[in-house]
Design an enzyme around this catalytic site. Structure first.
Site, PDB file in Angstrom:
ATOM      1  N   ALA A 150       6.719  -3.158  -4.520  1.00 26.42           N
ATOM      2  CA  ALA A 150       6.199  -3.076  -2.828  1.00 26.42           C
ATOM      3  C   ALA A 150       6.364  -3.992  -2.291  1.00 26.42           C
ATOM      4  O   ALA A 150       5.400  -4.734  -2.252  1.00 26.42           O
ATOM      5  CB  ALA A 150       4.597  -1.777  -3.059  1.00 26.42           C
ATOM      6  N   THR A 196      15.519   2.406  -2.405  1.00 22.23           N
ATOM      7  CA  THR A 196      14.204   2.563  -4.029  1.00 22.23           C
ATOM      8  C   THR A 196      14.115   3.718  -4.023  1.00 22.23           C
ATOM      9  O   THR A 196      13.767   4.308  -2.753  1.00 22.23           O
ATOM     10  CB  THR A 196      13.180   1.246  -4.366  1.00 22.23           C
ATOM     11  OG1 THR A 196      13.164   0.767  -3.235  1.00 22.23           O
ATOM     12  CG2 THR A 196      14.474   0.610  -4.401  1.00 22.23           C
ATOM     13  N   CYS A 200      13.341   1.263   3.432  1.00 22.26           N
ATOM     14  CA  CYS A 200      11.919   1.000   2.458  1.00 22.26           C
ATOM     15  C   CYS A 200      10.530   1.793   2.404  1.00 22.26           C
ATOM     16  O   CYS A 200      10.625   2.291   3.739  1.00 22.26           O
ATOM     17  CB  CYS A 200      11.392  -0.541   2.964  1.00 22.26           C
ATOM     18  SG  CYS A 200       9.818  -1.365   2.534  1.00 22.26           S
TER      19      CYS A 200
END
Ligand code: SIN
Length: 297
Positions: free
Chosen positions: A69, A187, A124
Protein backbone atom coordinates in the site's frame (compact mmCIF):
# COMPACT_ATOMS: atom_id res chain seq x y z
CA UNK A 1 14.60 -14.17 -32.27
CA UNK A 2 10.98 -14.65 -33.25
CA UNK A 3 9.65 -12.50 -30.46
CA UNK A 4 9.10 -9.11 -32.09
CA UNK A 5 5.56 -7.87 -31.41
CA UNK A 6 3.46 -4.84 -32.31
CA UNK A 7 1.06 -3.67 -29.61
CA UNK A 8 -1.28 -0.74 -30.32
CA UNK A 9 1.16 0.36 -33.03
CA UNK A 10 4.22 0.22 -30.75
CA UNK A 11 7.00 -1.99 -32.04
CA UNK A 12 8.51 -4.16 -29.31
CA UNK A 13 11.61 -6.32 -29.73
CA UNK A 14 9.90 -8.78 -27.36
CA UNK A 15 6.49 -8.77 -25.62
CA UNK A 16 7.88 -8.54 -22.05
CA UNK A 17 7.46 -5.10 -20.47
CA UNK A 18 8.40 -3.67 -17.10
CA UNK A 19 5.13 -3.22 -15.15
CA UNK A 20 4.14 0.06 -13.49
CA UNK A 21 5.39 0.62 -9.97
CA UNK A 22 8.69 -1.28 -10.14
CA UNK A 23 11.86 0.75 -10.83
CA UNK A 24 9.64 3.32 -12.52
CA UNK A 25 10.26 6.54 -10.62
CA UNK A 26 13.49 7.58 -12.31
CA UNK A 27 14.63 7.63 -15.91
CA UNK A 28 17.84 5.87 -14.82
CA UNK A 29 16.04 2.86 -13.35
CA UNK A 30 13.63 2.61 -16.32
CA UNK A 31 16.66 2.64 -18.60
CA UNK A 32 18.27 -0.09 -16.51
CA UNK A 33 15.20 -2.34 -17.04
CA UNK A 34 15.31 -1.63 -20.78
CA UNK A 35 19.02 -2.47 -20.89
CA UNK A 36 18.22 -5.72 -19.06
CA UNK A 37 16.02 -6.71 -22.01
CA UNK A 38 12.52 -5.33 -21.41
CA UNK A 39 10.60 -4.78 -24.66
CA UNK A 40 9.01 -1.63 -23.18
CA UNK A 41 8.91 0.06 -19.79
CA UNK A 42 6.03 1.55 -17.81
CA UNK A 43 6.64 4.34 -15.30
CA UNK A 44 5.42 4.52 -11.71
CA UNK A 45 1.93 6.07 -11.69
CA UNK A 46 2.22 9.86 -11.88
CA UNK A 47 -0.42 12.27 -10.56
CA UNK A 48 -1.34 15.93 -10.55
CA UNK A 49 0.64 16.99 -7.45
CA UNK A 50 3.61 15.59 -5.50
CA UNK A 51 2.39 12.87 -3.13
CA UNK A 52 4.30 11.25 -0.25
CA UNK A 53 2.17 8.08 -0.17
CA UNK A 54 0.93 6.03 2.78
CA UNK A 55 2.93 5.68 5.98
CA UNK A 56 5.32 2.73 6.43
CA UNK A 57 5.34 -0.22 6.37
CA UNK A 58 4.08 0.14 2.81
CA UNK A 59 5.27 -3.21 1.45
CA UNK A 60 5.55 -6.65 3.03
CA UNK A 61 6.63 -10.07 1.75
CA UNK A 62 3.75 -12.51 2.37
CA UNK A 63 5.52 -15.67 1.08
CA UNK A 64 3.28 -16.13 -1.95
CA UNK A 65 3.93 -12.57 -3.15
CA UNK A 66 4.05 -9.00 -1.90
CA UNK A 67 1.39 -6.95 -0.20
CA UNK A 68 1.76 -3.22 -0.82
CA UNK A 69 0.00 0.00 0.00
CA UNK A 70 2.47 2.56 -1.28
CA UNK A 71 -0.27 5.17 -1.68
CA UNK A 72 0.77 6.35 -5.15
CA UNK A 73 3.89 8.29 -4.07
CA UNK A 74 5.14 10.38 -7.02
CA UNK A 75 6.79 13.70 -7.84
CA UNK A 76 3.84 14.98 -10.00
CA UNK A 77 3.74 15.24 -13.76
CA UNK A 78 5.25 18.73 -13.57
CA UNK A 79 8.54 17.16 -12.45
CA UNK A 80 8.54 14.01 -14.54
CA UNK A 81 9.09 14.66 -18.28
CA UNK A 82 12.85 14.68 -17.72
CA UNK A 83 12.68 11.11 -16.37
CA UNK A 84 10.63 9.93 -19.37
CA UNK A 85 13.14 11.56 -21.73
CA UNK A 86 16.03 9.85 -19.98
CA UNK A 87 14.24 6.48 -20.20
CA UNK A 88 13.67 7.09 -23.91
CA UNK A 89 17.45 7.05 -24.45
CA UNK A 90 17.12 3.27 -24.11
CA UNK A 91 15.19 3.23 -27.39
CA UNK A 92 12.36 1.03 -26.14
CA UNK A 93 8.82 2.44 -25.89
CA UNK A 94 8.21 4.31 -22.63
CA UNK A 95 4.66 4.20 -21.33
CA UNK A 96 3.53 6.79 -18.78
CA UNK A 97 1.28 5.35 -16.08
CA UNK A 98 -0.94 8.15 -14.79
CA UNK A 99 -3.66 8.53 -12.17
CA UNK A 100 -6.12 11.25 -11.25
CA UNK A 101 -9.32 11.87 -9.34
CA UNK A 102 -11.38 13.00 -12.35
CA UNK A 103 -11.41 13.01 -16.15
CA UNK A 104 -10.04 16.58 -16.07
CA UNK A 105 -7.07 15.58 -13.93
CA UNK A 106 -6.29 12.58 -16.13
CA UNK A 107 -6.40 14.65 -19.30
CA UNK A 108 -4.36 17.50 -17.80
CA UNK A 109 -1.56 15.06 -16.90
CA UNK A 110 -1.66 13.12 -20.17
CA UNK A 111 -1.85 16.30 -22.24
CA UNK A 112 1.28 17.67 -20.58
CA UNK A 113 3.47 14.57 -20.89
CA UNK A 114 5.17 13.24 -23.98
CA UNK A 115 5.28 9.42 -23.88
CA UNK A 116 4.92 6.56 -26.36
CA UNK A 117 1.63 5.50 -24.74
CA UNK A 118 -0.40 6.21 -21.61
CA UNK A 119 -1.56 3.63 -19.11
CA UNK A 120 -4.49 4.89 -17.03
CA UNK A 121 -4.34 3.62 -13.47
CA UNK A 122 -7.99 3.22 -12.51
CA UNK A 123 -7.16 0.19 -10.42
CA UNK A 124 -4.96 0.93 -7.39
CA UNK A 125 -6.94 -0.87 -4.65
CA UNK A 126 -6.07 1.36 -1.69
CA UNK A 127 -5.94 5.08 -2.59
CA UNK A 128 -8.92 7.14 -1.50
CA UNK A 129 -10.49 9.04 -4.39
CA UNK A 130 -8.25 7.38 -6.97
CA UNK A 131 -7.61 4.07 -8.65
CA UNK A 132 -10.18 1.36 -8.07
CA UNK A 133 -12.61 3.83 -6.47
CA UNK A 134 -12.92 5.13 -10.04
CA UNK A 135 -12.16 1.93 -11.93
CA UNK A 136 -15.10 0.01 -10.51
CA UNK A 137 -17.57 2.44 -12.14
CA UNK A 138 -18.00 1.73 -15.88
CA UNK A 139 -19.36 5.23 -16.59
CA UNK A 140 -16.33 6.93 -15.03
CA UNK A 141 -13.93 4.58 -16.82
CA UNK A 142 -15.54 5.38 -20.16
CA UNK A 143 -15.54 9.12 -19.45
CA UNK A 144 -11.90 9.21 -18.32
CA UNK A 145 -10.71 7.09 -21.23
CA UNK A 146 -12.56 9.31 -23.68
CA UNK A 147 -11.13 12.47 -22.10
CA UNK A 148 -7.55 11.19 -22.30
CA UNK A 149 -8.01 9.96 -25.88
CA UNK A 150 -9.11 13.46 -26.83
CA UNK A 151 -6.10 15.03 -25.08
CA UNK A 152 -3.28 12.93 -26.57
CA UNK A 153 -1.98 11.62 -29.82
CA UNK A 154 -0.67 8.34 -28.46
CA UNK A 155 -2.16 4.94 -27.63
CA UNK A 156 -4.18 4.82 -24.41
CA UNK A 157 -4.21 1.67 -22.30
CA UNK A 158 -6.51 1.22 -19.30
CA UNK A 159 -5.23 -0.86 -16.37
CA UNK A 160 -8.09 -2.76 -14.78
CA UNK A 161 -8.76 -3.89 -11.24
CA UNK A 162 -9.64 -7.53 -10.54
CA UNK A 163 -11.55 -6.38 -7.45
CA UNK A 164 -14.90 -6.32 -9.25
CA UNK A 165 -17.70 -8.79 -9.90
CA UNK A 166 -17.29 -8.65 -13.67
CA UNK A 167 -14.04 -7.31 -15.14
CA UNK A 168 -15.48 -7.61 -18.67
CA UNK A 169 -17.98 -4.81 -18.02
CA UNK A 170 -15.13 -2.47 -17.03
CA UNK A 171 -13.05 -3.56 -20.03
CA UNK A 172 -16.00 -2.90 -22.32
CA UNK A 173 -16.40 0.57 -20.78
CA UNK A 174 -12.74 1.33 -21.55
CA UNK A 175 -13.25 0.07 -25.09
CA UNK A 176 -16.33 2.30 -25.53
CA UNK A 177 -14.25 5.24 -24.29
CA UNK A 178 -11.77 4.61 -27.11
CA UNK A 179 -9.03 2.66 -25.29
CA UNK A 180 -6.43 1.08 -27.56
CA UNK A 181 -5.80 -1.75 -25.09
CA UNK A 182 -6.57 -2.89 -21.58
CA UNK A 183 -3.99 -4.08 -19.07
CA UNK A 184 -5.10 -6.83 -16.68
CA UNK A 185 -4.64 -6.98 -13.73
CA UNK A 186 -3.62 -4.59 -10.96
CA UNK A 187 -3.17 -6.04 -7.47
CA UNK A 188 -5.77 -8.06 -5.61
CA UNK A 189 -6.98 -6.44 -2.38
CA UNK A 190 -5.46 -8.10 0.70
CA UNK A 191 -4.31 -7.72 4.28
CA UNK A 192 -1.79 -9.16 6.78
CA UNK A 193 -1.86 -9.04 10.60
CA UNK A 194 1.08 -9.21 12.99
CA UNK A 195 0.09 -11.91 15.53
CA UNK A 196 2.43 -10.61 18.27
CA UNK A 197 0.66 -7.25 18.47
CA UNK A 198 -2.64 -8.08 16.75
CA UNK A 199 -2.20 -5.02 14.50
CA UNK A 200 -2.52 -4.87 10.73
CA UNK A 201 1.05 -4.78 9.35
CA UNK A 202 0.65 -2.19 6.60
CA UNK A 203 0.53 1.48 7.55
CA UNK A 204 -2.65 1.70 5.48
CA UNK A 205 -3.98 -1.50 7.16
CA UNK A 206 -4.84 -3.14 3.82
CA UNK A 207 -3.27 -3.14 0.39
CA UNK A 208 -2.89 -5.08 -2.84
CA UNK A 209 -1.24 -8.46 -3.45
CA UNK A 210 1.11 -8.98 -6.38
CA UNK A 211 3.38 -11.87 -7.31
CA UNK A 212 2.87 -15.62 -7.72
CA UNK A 213 -0.33 -15.77 -5.65
CA UNK A 214 -2.33 -13.79 -8.19
CA UNK A 215 -1.29 -15.46 -11.45
CA UNK A 216 -4.35 -17.74 -11.81
CA UNK A 217 -6.64 -14.77 -11.05
CA UNK A 218 -4.91 -12.73 -13.75
CA UNK A 219 -5.00 -15.59 -16.29
CA UNK A 220 -8.77 -15.90 -15.88
CA UNK A 221 -9.26 -12.14 -16.24
CA UNK A 222 -7.15 -12.07 -19.43
CA UNK A 223 -9.04 -15.09 -20.79
CA UNK A 224 -12.42 -13.43 -20.16
CA UNK A 225 -11.35 -10.05 -21.56
CA UNK A 226 -9.95 -11.65 -24.72
CA UNK A 227 -13.38 -13.18 -25.37
CA UNK A 228 -15.33 -10.00 -24.60
CA UNK A 229 -13.24 -7.24 -26.22
CA UNK A 230 -12.08 -6.29 -29.71
CA UNK A 231 -9.02 -4.38 -28.43
CA UNK A 232 -5.83 -6.15 -27.26
CA UNK A 233 -5.29 -7.29 -23.69
CA UNK A 234 -1.89 -6.88 -22.01
CA UNK A 235 -1.43 -9.45 -19.24
CA UNK A 236 0.18 -8.80 -15.86
CA UNK A 237 0.09 -10.55 -12.49
CA UNK A 238 2.54 -13.01 -11.00
CA UNK A 239 4.76 -13.77 -13.99
CA UNK A 240 7.98 -15.26 -12.65
CA UNK A 241 9.29 -17.34 -15.54
CA UNK A 242 8.91 -18.01 -19.27
CA UNK A 243 6.18 -20.61 -18.78
CA UNK A 244 4.02 -18.03 -17.01
CA UNK A 245 4.50 -15.61 -19.90
CA UNK A 246 3.55 -18.30 -22.46
CA UNK A 247 0.45 -19.09 -20.39
CA UNK A 248 -0.66 -15.45 -20.47
CA UNK A 249 -0.22 -15.27 -24.25
CA UNK A 250 -2.18 -18.50 -24.67
CA UNK A 251 -4.93 -16.98 -22.49
CA UNK A 252 -5.11 -14.06 -24.92
CA UNK A 253 -2.48 -11.49 -23.92
CA UNK A 254 -0.79 -9.66 -26.83
CA UNK A 255 2.07 -8.77 -24.50
CA UNK A 256 2.84 -9.14 -20.80
CA UNK A 257 4.18 -7.01 -17.99
CA UNK A 258 6.44 -8.18 -15.18
CA UNK A 259 6.58 -6.48 -11.79
CA UNK A 260 7.28 -8.29 -8.52
CA UNK A 261 9.70 -10.82 -10.05
CA UNK A 262 11.93 -8.02 -11.38
CA UNK A 263 12.85 -7.21 -7.76
CA UNK A 264 14.45 -10.64 -7.46
CA UNK A 265 16.00 -10.84 -10.94
CA UNK A 266 16.48 -7.86 -13.23
CA UNK A 267 17.57 -10.26 -15.99
CA UNK A 268 14.13 -11.86 -16.05
CA UNK A 269 13.29 -10.13 -19.36
CA UNK A 270 16.21 -11.66 -21.25
CA UNK A 271 15.85 -14.99 -19.39
CA UNK A 272 12.19 -15.23 -20.46
CA UNK A 273 12.96 -14.09 -24.01
CA UNK A 274 15.61 -16.72 -24.63
CA UNK A 275 13.60 -19.59 -23.07
CA UNK A 276 10.39 -18.55 -24.87
CA UNK A 277 12.28 -18.31 -28.14
CA UNK A 278 13.74 -21.82 -27.65
CA UNK A 279 10.29 -23.20 -26.76
CA UNK A 280 8.64 -21.69 -29.84
CA UNK A 281 11.46 -22.94 -32.07
CA UNK A 282 11.19 -26.46 -30.66
CA UNK A 283 7.40 -26.47 -31.14
CA UNK A 284 7.66 -24.79 -34.54
CA UNK A 285 5.21 -22.16 -33.32
CA UNK A 286 5.24 -18.38 -33.66
CA UNK A 287 3.97 -15.86 -31.12
CA UNK A 288 0.88 -15.47 -33.31
CA UNK A 289 0.30 -19.23 -33.19
CA UNK A 290 0.10 -19.28 -29.39
CA UNK A 291 -1.83 -16.00 -29.06
CA UNK A 292 -5.23 -16.98 -27.63
CA UNK A 293 -4.49 -20.68 -28.18
CA UNK A 294 -6.43 -21.67 -25.04
CA UNK A 295 -9.62 -20.43 -26.71
CA UNK A 296 -9.37 -22.89 -29.55
CA UNK A 297 -10.42 -25.87 -27.42
C1 SIN B 1 0.64 2.32 -4.95
O1 SIN B 1 1.44 3.23 -5.22
O2 SIN B 1 -0.04 2.36 -3.94
C2 SIN B 1 0.48 1.14 -5.86
C3 SIN B 1 -0.13 1.54 -7.14
C4 SIN B 1 -1.18 0.62 -7.62
O3 SIN B 1 -1.49 -0.40 -6.99
O4 SIN B 1 -1.74 0.91 -8.67
Amino acid sequence: MMLAATVTGLKLKNPMMLAAGIMGTTGGSLKRAAQAGAGAVVTKSIGIAPKAGHSNPSMVDVDCGYLNAMGLPNPSYKNFQEEIDKAKESEVPVIASIFGGSADEFSEIAGALCADAFELNVSCPHARGYGAEIGTDPKLVEEITHAVKSAVNAPVWVKLTPNVTDIKSIGLAAQRGGADAVVAINTVRGMAIDIESGYPILGNKFGGISGRAIKPVAIKCVYDLYEALDIPVIGVGGISDWKDAVEFIMAGARAVQIGSAVGENIDIFSDISSCMDAFLTEKEWTLDDIYGMAHEV
